[in-house]
Design an enzyme around this catalytic site. Sequence first.
Site, PDB file in Angstrom:
ATOM      1  N   PRO A 191       0.816  -1.229   0.000  1.00 16.57           N
ATOM      2  CG  PRO A 191      -0.705  -1.514   1.746  1.00 16.57           C
ATOM      3  CD  PRO A 191       0.587  -2.049   1.204  1.00 16.57           C
ATOM      4  CD  GLU A 224       0.131  -5.697  10.294  1.00 15.89           C
ATOM      5  OE1 GLU A 224      -0.965  -6.248  10.491  1.00 15.89           O
ATOM      6  OE2 GLU A 224       0.236  -4.518   9.899  1.00 15.89           O
ATOM      7  NE  ARG A 273      -6.559  -5.386 -21.708  1.00 17.89           N
ATOM      8  CZ  ARG A 273      -6.846  -4.370 -22.548  1.00 17.89           C
ATOM      9  NH1 ARG A 273      -6.053  -3.317 -22.555  1.00 17.89           N
ATOM     10  NH2 ARG A 273      -7.880  -4.430 -23.342  1.00 17.89           N
ATOM     11  CG  ASP A 296      -8.510  -0.841 -24.289  1.00 16.62           C
ATOM     12  OD1 ASP A 296      -9.546  -0.963 -24.980  1.00 16.62           O
ATOM     13  OD2 ASP A 296      -7.766  -1.776 -23.975  1.00 16.62           O
TER      14      ASP A 296
HETATM   15  N1  JF8 Z   1      -0.151  -3.515  -3.791  1.00 12.65           N
HETATM   16  C1  JF8 Z   1      -0.913  -3.373  -2.925  1.00 12.65           C
HETATM   17  C2  JF8 Z   1      -1.885  -3.156  -1.927  1.00 12.65           C
HETATM   18  C3  JF8 Z   1      -2.091  -3.807  -0.700  1.00 12.65           C
HETATM   19  C4  JF8 Z   1      -1.292  -4.841  -0.005  1.00 12.65           C
HETATM   20  C5  JF8 Z   1      -0.135  -5.360  -0.564  1.00 12.65           C
HETATM   21  C6  JF8 Z   1       0.618  -6.301   0.140  1.00 12.65           C
HETATM   22  C7  JF8 Z   1       0.217  -6.699   1.421  1.00 12.65           C
HETATM   23  C8  JF8 Z   1       0.739  -7.567   2.411  1.00 12.65           C
HETATM   24  C9  JF8 Z   1      -0.110  -7.543   3.487  1.00 12.65           C
HETATM   25  N2  JF8 Z   1      -1.119  -6.683   3.218  1.00 12.65           N
HETATM   26  C10 JF8 Z   1      -0.943  -6.164   1.965  1.00 12.65           C
HETATM   27  C11 JF8 Z   1      -1.715  -5.233   1.272  1.00 12.65           C
HETATM   28  N3  JF8 Z   1      -3.182  -3.263  -0.135  1.00 12.65           N
HETATM   29  N4  JF8 Z   1      -3.673  -2.303  -0.955  1.00 12.65           N
HETATM   30  C12 JF8 Z   1      -2.910  -2.207  -2.045  1.00 12.65           C
HETATM   31  N5  JF8 Z   1      -3.113  -1.304  -3.074  1.00 12.65           N
END
Ligand code: JF8
Length: 230
Positions: A90, A117, A155, A170
């Site tokens: 994230p 986490e 794609r 697109d």
């Molecule tokens: N890319 C992306 C992500 C994630 C994500 C990625 C990896 C892990 C590992 C534990 N929790 C996670 C959330 N959440 N929202 C996004 N846009």
Amino acid sequence: MRFDIVTLFPAIFEGYMTQGLLGKAIQRELVQIHQHDLRDWAPQTTHKPVDDKPFGGGPGMLIQVEPTVNCVEAVEKKADQSARRILLTPQGKRFDQRMAEDFATSGRLMLLCGRYEGFDQRVTDILEPEEVSIGDFVLNGGEVAAMVIVDAVVRLLPGVLGDENSSIDDSFSRGNRLLEFPQYTRPREFRGHAVPDVLTSGDHKAIAAWREQQSLQRTKQRRSDLLRDE
Ligand SMILES: N#Cc1c(-c2ccc3cc[nH]c3c2)n[nH]c1N
């Protein structure tokens, strides 16, 4: 193009790799996807732990650095070219069509999918991956994000979309800053909703003008941010 996906849940990708456009691209050997189970790199104990509590306290668990780095180094030893490393998180740079077009020019992508986490910070410090997020919302792991990236990139590869399915119109494709126009097919009327006459007029200039106007109107209504200068 080859994707190496490092994950605790390789089975998540099984069905996804056999269906639709991606399944066909794999059958035609336009794409290879290799999953790598991080547990195969865990300490050889019965439980094979790959996670542990964070130093300094705090909720949840982290994926340990050792199995991840060992797994990536082993994967790289199997091929002569070093893969471009992408860590899903994230906290990453927002994935978009431009990034998809860039990834599609890479011969090989390694996608690191965390859980809990996330990864111990030293995974990032040692492997120096590009950190990528698919949007401002929280998932339970990186696997779904990895599928989004694979889907958007595959794609774009030569030969995957036939000419009749070209991605050129697109939304977001190749610098398009307008959303795609409304599309219609048979029947010509359904529950009182008719196909716009211009689309059956045979006047290709008028059709193009109508589509351009519809794209602009739709973009102004839904995504005016796309019309602002960067
Ligand atoms: N890319 C992306 C992500 C994630 C994500 C990625 C990896 C892990 C590992 C534990 N929790 C996670 C959330 N959440 N929202 C996004 N846009």
